[in-house]
Motif scaffolding. Structure first.
Motif, mmCIF file in Angstrom:
data_model
loop_
_atom_site.group_PDB
_atom_site.id
_atom_site.type_symbol
_atom_site.label_atom_id
_atom_site.label_comp_id
_atom_site.label_asym_id
_atom_site.label_seq_id
_atom_site.Cartn_x
_atom_site.Cartn_y
_atom_site.Cartn_z
ATOM 1 N N ARG A 233 71.911 115.914 15.052
ATOM 2 C CA ARG A 233 71.905 114.775 15.971
ATOM 3 C C ARG A 233 73.174 113.954 15.773
ATOM 4 N NH1 ARG A 233 66.192 112.011 14.963
ATOM 5 N NH2 ARG A 233 67.638 110.265 14.721
ATOM 6 N N SER A 234 73.620 113.337 16.840
ATOM 7 C CA SER A 234 74.880 112.574 16.791
ATOM 8 C C SER A 234 74.797 111.402 15.819
ATOM 9 C CB SER A 234 75.247 112.069 18.194
ATOM 10 O OG SER A 234 74.178 111.299 18.732
ATOM 11 N N ASP A 235 73.583 110.910 15.578
ATOM 12 C CA ASP A 235 73.440 109.762 14.678
ATOM 13 C C ASP A 235 73.006 110.189 13.264
ATOM 14 O OD1 ASP A 235 70.957 110.650 15.416
ATOM 15 O OD2 ASP A 235 70.046 108.645 15.500
ATOM 16 N N TYR A 236 73.289 111.474 12.888
ATOM 17 C CA TYR A 236 72.809 111.973 11.594
ATOM 18 C C TYR A 236 73.442 111.195 10.435
ATOM 19 C CZ TYR A 236 77.056 114.604 10.278
ATOM 20 O OH TYR A 236 78.324 114.963 9.904
ATOM 21 N N GLU A 237 72.689 111.140 9.341
ATOM 22 C CA GLU A 237 73.144 110.453 8.127
ATOM 23 C C GLU A 237 73.139 111.427 6.952
ATOM 24 O OE1 GLU A 237 70.420 107.323 7.483
ATOM 25 O OE2 GLU A 237 70.860 106.266 9.371
ATOM 26 N N GLU A 238 73.987 111.139 5.993
ATOM 27 C CA GLU A 238 73.986 111.905 4.745
ATOM 28 C C GLU A 238 73.204 111.119 3.692
ATOM 29 O OE1 GLU A 238 77.656 113.593 3.257
ATOM 30 O OE2 GLU A 238 78.614 113.141 5.200
ATOM 31 N N LYS A 239 72.427 111.836 2.892
ATOM 32 C CA LYS A 239 71.672 111.218 1.803
ATOM 33 C C LYS A 239 71.902 112.003 0.508
ATOM 34 C CE LYS A 239 69.355 108.158 4.336
ATOM 35 N NZ LYS A 239 69.390 106.700 4.137
ATOM 36 N N GLU A 240 71.722 111.340 -0.609
ATOM 37 C CA GLU A 240 71.868 112.027 -1.894
ATOM 38 C C GLU A 240 70.576 112.785 -2.236
ATOM 39 O OE1 GLU A 240 72.992 109.376 -4.986
ATOM 40 O OE2 GLU A 240 74.990 108.977 -4.146
ATOM 41 N N LYS A 241 70.719 113.832 -3.026
ATOM 42 C CA LYS A 241 69.556 114.590 -3.490
ATOM 43 C C LYS A 241 68.751 113.733 -4.462
ATOM 44 C CE LYS A 241 68.327 118.885 -5.930
ATOM 45 N NZ LYS A 241 67.550 118.263 -7.013
ATOM 46 N N LYS A 242 67.433 113.703 -4.280
ATOM 47 C CA LYS A 242 66.558 112.922 -5.154
ATOM 48 C C LYS A 242 66.015 113.795 -6.282
ATOM 49 C CE LYS A 242 65.052 109.746 -1.505
ATOM 50 N NZ LYS A 242 63.882 109.235 -0.739
ATOM 51 N N GLU A 243 65.584 113.141 -7.345
ATOM 52 C CA GLU A 243 65.067 113.866 -8.513
ATOM 53 C C GLU A 243 63.833 114.700 -8.165
ATOM 54 O OE1 GLU A 243 63.524 112.933 -13.073
ATOM 55 O OE2 GLU A 243 64.474 111.349 -11.877
ATOM 56 N N ALA A 244 63.031 114.220 -7.225
ATOM 57 C CA ALA A 244 61.772 114.908 -6.876
ATOM 58 C C ALA A 244 61.980 116.056 -5.893
ATOM 59 C CB ALA A 244 60.784 113.908 -6.297
ATOM 60 N N GLU A 245 63.232 116.296 -5.477
ATOM 61 C CA GLU A 245 63.512 117.364 -4.525
ATOM 62 C C GLU A 245 63.975 118.624 -5.258
ATOM 63 O OE1 GLU A 245 64.918 115.008 -0.529
ATOM 64 O OE2 GLU A 245 66.372 115.192 -2.150
ATOM 65 N N TYR A 246 63.520 119.770 -4.761
ATOM 66 C CA TYR A 246 63.823 121.038 -5.408
ATOM 67 C C TYR A 246 64.490 121.992 -4.435
ATOM 68 C CZ TYR A 246 60.956 119.103 -9.054
ATOM 69 O OH TYR A 246 60.473 118.275 -10.026
ATOM 70 N N SER A 247 65.246 122.933 -4.988
ATOM 71 C CA SER A 247 66.055 123.850 -4.193
ATOM 72 C C SER A 247 65.308 125.140 -3.887
ATOM 73 C CB SER A 247 67.347 124.167 -4.961
ATOM 74 O OG SER A 247 67.962 125.334 -4.468
ATOM 75 N N VAL A 248 65.303 125.528 -2.611
ATOM 76 C CA VAL A 248 64.719 126.813 -2.232
ATOM 77 C C VAL A 248 65.560 127.948 -2.795
ATOM 78 C CG1 VAL A 248 64.242 128.366 -0.288
ATOM 79 C CG2 VAL A 248 63.600 125.947 -0.153
#
Length: 401
Positions: free
Chosen positions: A66-81
Motif C-alpha cells: 500500500r502507498s501508505d505502508y510503514e516499516e516496523k522493527e522486529k519484536k521479541e515475540a515474533e518468530y521467523s518462518v
C-alpha cells in the motif's frame, strides 16, 4: 492455501508498480493462532524492510505494498518462518524416524496465518520448482503422491518459542517415559538421532536422560555440546555422575566445561575429580548425611529431610565428632523405629567398617559383602569422612572391567 515456498523470493512492488524487492521471510506469533505479523522484504541494495501484514496484498505479479505502508522493527515475540520452521527437524521420540519440515502451509483468508507444515516429498520438489513435473511423472507411473500435512494444532507453540518443533503427541510420550527407559531406547539409535531427541526435551529431562546413557554416548554428546551448554547440563546431574562424564573427556575439553558449571555443584565436582586419581576415588559419592552424636532422633530426621531431598538414595546416617572424624553409623530403618527424643549416640553402631582412597575396589567389595553393608565410608588418614562408595557402584565398575 499457500505454501511458503511459493511466497519466498516473490517480487514486491508499490501500488504504482515500482519494484521494491523480494519476500525474504515471514514473521509470525508462536501461539495457538500463529498469525503472520510482518513480511520481510529484501531490497535490491540488500536492506531488509519489516512491513506489517496489513500493508501487503497478493496479486498476480507478486505482492503489492500500500502507498501508505510503514516499516516496523522486529519484536521479541515474533518468530521467523524461514529460520525457525522451514527445514527444521521434528523428532519421533520412538526413534523410528526424524521428520524434516519441507514446507510451511499458510492460509490467506481472512488473514495470513500458518495452518501447518508439510513433511512430504512434494514440499521438497516445490522448493526447487519441480512440483508439477514430479506430480506428472508420479501420475504417469501410477505412484500416489500427496502432501504429508501436520496441522498447527498438533504442534506445541511454547516449544516453537524455544526454537524447537515438538509435536504434542511426542510431548505426551516424553511425560510418560522414565529417563532410564528412554536412555536405554536411545542407545539403539545413532548419535545424531540421540542429539535430535535431546533437543526436544527440556534441560532437566535432557540431563536425567544423559546421566543414564552409557559412557560412549555421554562422551560423544559432550564433545558436540558447546562448553556452556555442557556445563549447564552437568549442573543438573549428580556430582558423581558428572565426574564420570568429565573423566571420559580430554583434559582441555574438561577444563572448558568446568568453567560453566554452577558454583556449588562445581565445588563438589572438583573435589571428586581430585579424588578420582585414586583406586576408589572415582566411585565415591557425596550423597551422605552427617550428624552430631548428641542430636536426638527427631533432630536427625529433620536434618535428613532438609539435606537429602535431591539424593538418589540414602541408606545410612553417619555421626562425626567436633574434629569431623566419623564415630558412628546407623541405618534409616533402625532410626525410624526409635523414640523421637532418643540421643543418636545410644543407637549408633560404633564398630565401623571403613575404606581409604588407596583401598582397591575388590577389597572394598569383599568388605561390603562380608559385613552386609550397602555403603562403605571412605576416610583420610585422620579418619575424616571424604565420601561413600556404594555396593552397586563398585560391583558395576568391576563387572564393566
Amino acid at each position: 492455501m499457500l505454501y511458503f515456498s511459493e511466497l519466498y523470493k516473490e517480487k514486491v512492488f508499490t501500488q504504482d508498480k515500482q519494484y521494491v524487492g523480494k519476500v525474504d521471510d515471514l514473521l509470525f506469533l508462536a501461539n495457538e493462532t500463529p498469525l503472520i505479523t510482518k513480511f520481510v522484504v529484501k531490497t535490491s541494495s540488500g536492506r531488509l524492510l519489516y512491513v506489517p501484514r496489513q500493508f501487503v496484498k497478493k496479486n498476480g505479479i507478486g505482492f503489492i505494498l500500500r502507498s501508505d505502508y510503514e516499516e516496523k522493527e522486529k519484536k521479541e515475540a515474533e518468530y521467523s518462518v524461514l529460520y525457525q520452521l522451514q527445514d527444521q527437524q521434528i523428532v519421533d521420540i520412538d526413534g523410528a524416524k526424524v521428520i524434516r519440515v519441507n514446507d510451511v502451509v499458510i492460509h490467506d483468508a481472512p488473514d495470513f496465518a500458518i495452518s501447518g507444515i508439510d513433511i512430504g516429498f512434494l514440499g521438497i520438489f516445490r522448493w526447487i520448482g519441480l512440483a508439477k513435473p514430479f506430480s506428472w511423472l508420479a501420475h504417469t507411473l501410477k505412484i500416489h503422491t500427496t502432501s504429508d500435512f501436520i496441522p498447527w494444532s498438533e504442534i506445541d507453540p511454547q516449544e516453537v518459542a524455544k526454537n524447537r518443533i515438538v509435536l504434542k503427541s511426542e510431548q505426551e510420550k516424553l511425560k510418560k517415559l522414565h529417563p532410564e527407559d528412554l536412555a536405554e531406547h536411545l542407545e539403539h539409535a545413532n548419535i545424531q538421532n540421540v542429539l535430535r531427541s535431546l533437543k526436544v526435551m527440556d534441560e532437566e529431562m535432557s540431563a536425567r536422560v544423559i546421566a543414564d546413557l552409557n559412557v560412549d554416548y555421554q562422551r560423544e554428546i559432550f564433545r558436540r555440546f558447546s562448553p556452556q551448554h555442557a556445563g549447564e547440563i552437568l549442573s543438573l546431574i549428580e556430582a558423581d555422575e558428572a565426574v564420570d562424564v568429565l573423566l571420559s573427556l580430554e583434559n582441555e575439553r574438561r577444563e572448558e566445561i568446568v568453567k560453566f558449571i554452577e558454583k556449588d555443584k562445581k565445588k563438589a565436582i572438583l573435589h571428586l575429580l581430585h579424588l578420582a586419581k585414586t583406586p576408589i576415588g572415582h566411585l565415591m559419592s557425596t550423597e551422605y548425611v552427617t550428624v552430631s552424636s548428641n542430636m536426638t532422633v527427631k533432630e536427625v530426621l529433620e536434618r535428613i529431610k532438609k539435606e537429602s531431598a535431591d539424593f538418589s538414595e540414602l541408606e545410612y546416617v553417619y555421626a562425626i565428632n567436633k574434629d569431623e572424624q566419623i564415630v558412628g553409623v546407623e541405618t534409616l530403618h533402625e532410626l525410624l523405629l526409635q523414640k523421637p527424643d532418643t540421643p543418636f549416640y545410644r543407637i549408633m553402631n560404633q564398630n565401623l567398617i571403613l575404606g581409604r582412597l588407596t583401598t582397591p575396589k575388590e577389597i572394598a567389595l569383599r568388605r561390603m559383602i562380608k559385613y552386609s553393608i550397602y555403603c562403605l565410608p571412605i576416610v583420610d588418614e585422620n579418619r575424616k569422612l571424604l565420601g561413600v562408595v556404594s555396593l552397586q557402584n563398585v560391583a558395576e565398575d568391576l563387572v564393566g572391567e
